[in-house]
Motif scaffolding. Structure first.
Motif, PDB file in Angstrom:
ATOM      1  N   GLN A 159       0.829  -1.215   0.000  1.00 53.01           N
ATOM      2  CA  GLN A 159       0.000   0.000   0.000  1.00 53.01           C
ATOM      3  C   GLN A 159       0.860   1.261   0.000  1.00 53.01           C
ATOM      4  O   GLN A 159       0.567   2.230  -0.705  1.00 53.01           O
ATOM      5  CB  GLN A 159      -0.916   0.019   1.218  1.00 53.01           C
ATOM      6  CG  GLN A 159      -2.114  -0.925   1.086  1.00 53.01           C
ATOM      7  CD  GLN A 159      -2.969  -0.885   2.332  1.00 53.01           C
ATOM      8  OE1 GLN A 159      -3.038   0.131   3.008  1.00 53.01           O
ATOM      9  NE2 GLN A 159      -3.611  -2.004   2.634  1.00 53.01           N
ATOM     10  N   VAL A 160       1.925   1.230   0.812  1.00 56.45           N
ATOM     11  CA  VAL A 160       2.800   2.405   0.902  1.00 56.45           C
ATOM     12  C   VAL A 160       3.496   2.629  -0.441  1.00 56.45           C
ATOM     13  O   VAL A 160       3.573   3.757  -0.943  1.00 56.45           O
ATOM     14  CB  VAL A 160       3.835   2.235   2.032  1.00 56.45           C
ATOM     15  CG1 VAL A 160       4.857   3.365   2.006  1.00 56.45           C
ATOM     16  CG2 VAL A 160       3.139   2.173   3.384  1.00 56.45           C
ATOM     17  N   ILE A 161       3.983   1.524  -1.048  1.00 52.75           N
ATOM     18  CA  ILE A 161       4.673   1.637  -2.342  1.00 52.75           C
ATOM     19  C   ILE A 161       3.734   2.205  -3.397  1.00 52.75           C
ATOM     20  O   ILE A 161       4.109   3.104  -4.155  1.00 52.75           O
ATOM     21  CB  ILE A 161       5.219   0.248  -2.777  1.00 52.75           C
ATOM     22  CG1 ILE A 161       6.383  -0.138  -1.859  1.00 52.75           C
ATOM     23  CG2 ILE A 161       5.676   0.284  -4.244  1.00 52.75           C
ATOM     24  CD1 ILE A 161       6.743  -1.607  -1.931  1.00 52.75           C
ATOM     25  N   GLN A 162       2.498   1.725  -3.405  1.00 54.59           N
ATOM     26  CA  GLN A 162       1.526   2.229  -4.378  1.00 54.59           C
ATOM     27  C   GLN A 162       1.265   3.723  -4.186  1.00 54.59           C
ATOM     28  O   GLN A 162       1.070   4.455  -5.150  1.00 54.59           O
ATOM     29  CB  GLN A 162       0.209   1.457  -4.254  1.00 54.59           C
ATOM     30  CG  GLN A 162       0.214   0.152  -5.048  1.00 54.59           C
ATOM     31  CD  GLN A 162      -0.981  -0.717  -4.715  1.00 54.59           C
ATOM     32  OE1 GLN A 162      -2.026  -0.196  -4.340  1.00 54.59           O
ATOM     33  NE2 GLN A 162      -0.810  -2.022  -4.832  1.00 54.59           N
ATOM     34  N   ARG A 163       1.244   4.139  -2.923  1.00 52.37           N
ATOM     35  CA  ARG A 163       0.975   5.549  -2.654  1.00 52.37           C
ATOM     36  C   ARG A 163       2.121   6.428  -3.169  1.00 52.37           C
ATOM     37  O   ARG A 163       1.910   7.545  -3.617  1.00 52.37           O
ATOM     38  CB  ARG A 163       0.795   5.758  -1.144  1.00 52.37           C
ATOM     39  CG  ARG A 163      -0.374   6.688  -0.828  1.00 52.37           C
ATOM     40  CD  ARG A 163      -0.488   6.939   0.645  1.00 52.37           C
ATOM     41  NE  ARG A 163      -1.066   5.797   1.361  1.00 52.37           N
ATOM     42  CZ  ARG A 163      -1.149   5.721   2.685  1.00 52.37           C
ATOM     43  NH1 ARG A 163      -0.682   6.690   3.419  1.00 52.37           N
ATOM     44  NH2 ARG A 163      -1.669   4.669   3.262  1.00 52.37           N
ATOM     45  N   VAL A 164       3.351   5.907  -3.053  1.00 53.34           N
ATOM     46  CA  VAL A 164       4.519   6.685  -3.483  1.00 53.34           C
ATOM     47  C   VAL A 164       4.631   6.691  -5.010  1.00 53.34           C
ATOM     48  O   VAL A 164       5.032   7.686  -5.612  1.00 53.34           O
ATOM     49  CB  VAL A 164       5.810   6.110  -2.843  1.00 53.34           C
ATOM     50  CG1 VAL A 164       7.039   6.848  -3.363  1.00 53.34           C
ATOM     51  CG2 VAL A 164       5.731   6.198  -1.330  1.00 53.34           C
ATOM     52  N   ASP A 165       4.261   5.581  -5.609  1.00 54.76           N
ATOM     53  CA  ASP A 165       4.413   5.449  -7.077  1.00 54.76           C
ATOM     54  C   ASP A 165       3.647   6.536  -7.840  1.00 54.76           C
ATOM     55  O   ASP A 165       2.529   6.837  -7.524  1.00 54.76           O
ATOM     56  CB  ASP A 165       3.900   4.058  -7.516  1.00 54.76           C
ATOM     57  CG  ASP A 165       5.065   3.064  -7.508  1.00 54.76           C
ATOM     58  OD1 ASP A 165       6.185   3.502  -7.225  1.00 54.76           O
ATOM     59  OD2 ASP A 165       4.826   1.864  -7.761  1.00 54.76           O
TER      60      ASP A 165
END
Lengths: 218, 218
Positions: free
Chosen positions: A212-218
């Motif tokens: 979830q965190v990675i998706q938010r940063v992407d």
């Protein structure tokens, strides 16, 4: 118990700097920690007027010894409650201290003063004020946006198409959401501060959270 | 200086309660103020295990003496920085204290502990958290109103007349004003807290101010 001839060297083992003052205002005994705080050898302080040897300033910058007159006998209060003062060391440096003092009845000593370093507490206080100030400022910008759009809509209503009006309202909606979210965080902080934030423990899937965190940063 | 045979009675003149602990963990000397804090005669404390005589709890409720092990020799740190703990008096009462301690090298004493009452500071902290919490809650109600009207306008746009839409927007405008004003007050408080609120002195007409207040109340 602590009359004439008292051996004050026991105070040297204290964790906090301390000074014993005679009724005439001269230093009877200063501990090595006080000397270190003042950047002066403790034994050079004995016999000197305490107001000069241990300069303490009130918040207003005035001399605490002269204003508070702690050496005057006062049958009402033997103990002076913790007070935030500024100690001026012999190199001219200013440092916050938290003073407590107690009047003694003896002929040799009129007052025993203990200082604690106040930097940490002052830093904590400053950090907390800083937080409130930062959050308040962060709240301001979306709020200004809300105010701006609403004002514009109200004063220039006729100049906009219906689609434009709705789009402006959508922006107002998003900004109001942001203000609400920030406000929730401020409340959480005040609850943590007051020890009133209940923790709800639950199992979490760490890999899932990472995704979830990675998706938010992407 | 503070080896075997040290006369600890000088500590009785301190403004803060203090206790001297032997390397084996028994109380060597407790001051009368500590006795008063513990609701026990100070001379009854001498010779007893300090963890029982002066029970101190960490924030988690665990025994500070057992967890922190302040009596263990530690060449790295002689002074323990100020720590907020809870003292359990002999009547079972709990009170916040701010502890400092210093390891001694002598055979007679391993540790000198000074306590300050922590009620005042805890009260100040609580008052400050309370303020942030109160203001945040006060900000919430106009904000909820803003959110509600904007949401309603967006989702039911076609069901309102133009006049209704503008009236709802006027309400949003007034509520956003209230949020802005409250936020300004919160910022002022954080500035006062940080000592950064500049005072602008000016002459005022007291009768005039009184009139304004009366009109506002009427």
């Amino acid at each position: 118990m602590t009359g004439a001839g008292t051996d004050w060297t026991a105070l040297d083992a204290l964790p906090d700097p301390a000074v014993v003052v005679a009724p005439d205002g001269t230093v009877v005994h200063a501990t090595p920690l006080l000397g270190r705080l003042l950047r002066r050898a403790a034994n050079e302080l004995a016999g000197r007027p305490v107001a000069e040897a241990v300069p303490l300033l009130e918040e207003t910058g005035r001399d605490w010894w002269a204003c508070r007159r702690p050496l005057d006998p006062d049958p009402g209060t033997r103990r002076l409650p913790e007070t935030e003062l500024t100690l001026v060391d012999h190199a001219g440096g200013h440092r916050p201290v938290l003073l407590t003092a107690r009047r003694a009845a003896g002929e040799q000593a009129a007052l025993v003063v203990v200082l604690r370093r106040g930097e940490r507490r002052r830093r904590l206080d400053a950090a907390r004020s800083e937080l409130v100030s930062t959050v308040s400022h962060e709240l301001r910008s979306p709020l200004t946006s809300v105010k701006g759009f609403v004002k514009t809509l109200l004063t220039k209503w006729e100049q906009f198409t219906d689609a434009q009006r709705r789009q402006m309202l959508a922006t107002v909606d998003a900004d109001a959401d942001r203000v609400t979210r920030l406000l929730g965080e401020l409340l959480d902080v005040s609850r943590i501060d007051a020890g009133r934030l209940p923790l709800r423990r639950s199992m979490i899937d760490l890999a899932d959270v990472a995704d979830q965190v990675i998706q938010r940063v992407d």
